[in-house]
Design an enzyme around this catalytic site. Structure first.
Site, mmCIF file in Angstrom:
data_model
loop_
_atom_site.group_PDB
_atom_site.id
_atom_site.type_symbol
_atom_site.label_atom_id
_atom_site.label_comp_id
_atom_site.label_asym_id
_atom_site.label_seq_id
_atom_site.Cartn_x
_atom_site.Cartn_y
_atom_site.Cartn_z
ATOM 1 N N ASN A 1 -10.929 -2.413 -5.484
ATOM 2 C CA ASN A 1 -10.144 -1.521 -6.348
ATOM 3 C C ASN A 1 -10.788 -1.318 -7.729
ATOM 4 O OD1 ASN A 1 -6.941 -2.698 -5.027
ATOM 5 N ND2 ASN A 1 -8.108 -0.876 -4.465
ATOM 6 N N ASP B 1 0.825 -1.210 0.000
ATOM 7 C CA ASP B 1 0.000 0.000 0.000
ATOM 8 C C ASP B 1 0.863 1.266 0.000
ATOM 9 O OD1 ASP B 1 -2.333 1.426 -0.035
ATOM 10 O OD2 ASP B 1 -2.811 1.149 2.090
HETATM 11 C C1 IPE Z 1 -5.588 -2.732 -0.300
HETATM 12 O O1 IPE Z 1 -5.158 -1.430 -0.499
HETATM 13 C C2 IPE Z 1 -5.539 -3.499 -1.588
HETATM 14 C C3 IPE Z 1 -4.217 -3.674 -2.156
HETATM 15 C C4 IPE Z 1 -3.083 -3.414 -1.586
HETATM 16 C C5 IPE Z 1 -4.210 -4.237 -3.474
HETATM 17 P P1 IPE Z 1 -6.207 -0.219 -0.636
HETATM 18 O O2 IPE Z 1 -5.396 1.011 -0.675
HETATM 19 O O3 IPE Z 1 -7.112 -0.484 -1.768
HETATM 20 O O4 IPE Z 1 -7.012 -0.375 0.724
HETATM 21 P P2 IPE Z 1 -7.931 0.673 1.494
HETATM 22 O O5 IPE Z 1 -9.060 1.014 0.594
HETATM 23 O O6 IPE Z 1 -7.088 1.860 1.811
HETATM 24 O O7 IPE Z 1 -8.373 -0.050 2.717
HETATM 25 C C1 IPE Z 2 -1.513 0.230 -3.362
HETATM 26 O O1 IPE Z 2 -1.293 1.591 -3.390
HETATM 27 C C2 IPE Z 2 -1.724 -0.368 -4.728
HETATM 28 C C3 IPE Z 2 -3.113 -0.763 -5.010
HETATM 29 C C4 IPE Z 2 -4.102 -0.755 -4.171
HETATM 30 C C5 IPE Z 2 -3.390 -1.201 -6.363
HETATM 31 P P1 IPE Z 2 -2.507 2.631 -3.435
HETATM 32 O O2 IPE Z 2 -2.842 2.871 -4.859
HETATM 33 O O3 IPE Z 2 -3.615 2.153 -2.584
HETATM 34 O O4 IPE Z 2 -1.831 3.909 -2.814
HETATM 35 P P2 IPE Z 2 -2.453 4.925 -1.746
HETATM 36 O O5 IPE Z 2 -2.960 4.096 -0.615
HETATM 37 O O6 IPE Z 2 -3.548 5.657 -2.440
HETATM 38 O O7 IPE Z 2 -1.310 5.799 -1.372
HETATM 39 MG MG MG Z 3 -4.058 2.402 -0.618
#
Ligand code: IPE
Ligand code: IPE
Ligand code: MG
Length: 251
Positions: free
Chosen positions: A69, A21
């Site tokens: 996502n 993340d």
């Molecule tokens: C969780 O990350 C899913 C992945 C790392 C693929 P998100 O960034 O989507 O999670 P939330 O929405 O902040 O909980």
């Molecule tokens: C994790 O990084 C990757 C995926 C969930 C695909 P994020 O895209 O969630 O990055 P933040 O949480 O918005 O910084």
């Molecule tokens: Mg995230």
């Protein structure tokens, strides 16, 4: 002694799972669009896959794309799928060289066709590799997986292939898309968030958690070693008392 040398090879988790993340925030810090962060996250994937394989960890699961996502802006979803195809194509050779098997969990039918094709080819090419299994969680959510498993089991009962009394923890574990893998002893989440986000709910019943503020594109082998050292310093009691564990170690 380097951090890597400090990691006790006899006490490694068999399976490490990572919620990758912070890609978007990382990009924002650089004044760039979110996709820039995802692209850089691929370097961390390579680094951590290699780091785990070098140490002798047998399973690494990476949460790459959740069911939730799909609700992101279309441009970001498309870019992530494109990146996935490109990365799989590019990295299959590295997986072969490092003797790593690729597997996926999640609702693969939701993925674009070219993505499924690329994945299938890589899974087939790497199927006999046995140093480590890299599991990508794609279009994955644990509740989805559990609902599916319940449906599969219920259908077997309806067809009289299974008695209700035969439903036990082992059967449920085996019916999930994670059924062929041991449950993770260690779950790492980057970027300072302290939540599970619908990841491996059943499988983490007794996992240890490690949260770090490091954003995923900055996550390097040394951060992996730090997480493993922290894990190795913990006492996993599984409901017993600390004294019981000590007595067993003395015996
Ligand atoms: C969780 O990350 C899913 C992945 C790392 C693929 P998100 O960034 O989507 O999670 P939330 O929405 O902040 O909980
Ligand atoms: C994790 O990084 C990757 C995926 C969930 C695909 P994020 O895209 O969630 O990055 P933040 O949480 O918005 O910084
Ligand atoms: Mg995230």
């Amino acid at each position: 002694m380097s951090l890597k040398e400090k990691v006790d090879k006899e006490k490694l988790p068999k399976h490490v799972a990572v919620i990758m993340d912070g890609n978007g925030r990382w990009a924002k810090q650089q004044g760039k669009i979110r996709i820039f962060g995802h692209e850089h996250g691929v370097l961390s994937v390579r680094e951590i896959t290699e780091g785990c394989a070098e140490l002798g960890i047998q399973y690494l699961t990476l949460y790459a794309f959740s069911t939730e996502n799909w609700n992101r802006p279309r441009i970001e979803v498309n870019a992530l799928m494109g990146l996935l195809v490109k990365t799989i194509r590019k990295e299959t050779e590295t997986l072969m060289k490092n003797n790593i098997r690729l597997a996926t969990i999640g609702d693969r039918n939701q993925l674009p066709k070219n993505c499924i094709k690329e994945l299938d080819e890589a899974i087939e090419a790497t199927k006999d590799n046995h140093r480590m299994t890299l599991v990508l969680a794609l279009s994955y959510s644990s509740k989805w997986d559990i609902v599916n498993a319940v449906r599969t089991i219920a259908a077997k009962v309806r067809e009289k292939e299974l008695l209700v009394e035969e439903i036990d923890e082992e059967l449920i574990s085996k019916t999930l898309t994670t059924g062929n893998f041991p449950h993770p002893e260690l779950v790492i989440r980057t970027s300072g968030e302290r939540r599970i986000s619908n990841f491996l709910l059943w499988e983490i019943a007794y996992s240890e958690f490690y949260f770090t503020d490091v954003l995923w594109p900055d996550f390097r082998k040394k951060h992996l070693y730090e997480a493993l050292l922290d894990y190795q310093g913990r006492e996993r009691r599984f409901g017993k008392t600390g004294e019981q564990l000590l007595a067993k170690n003395d015996a």
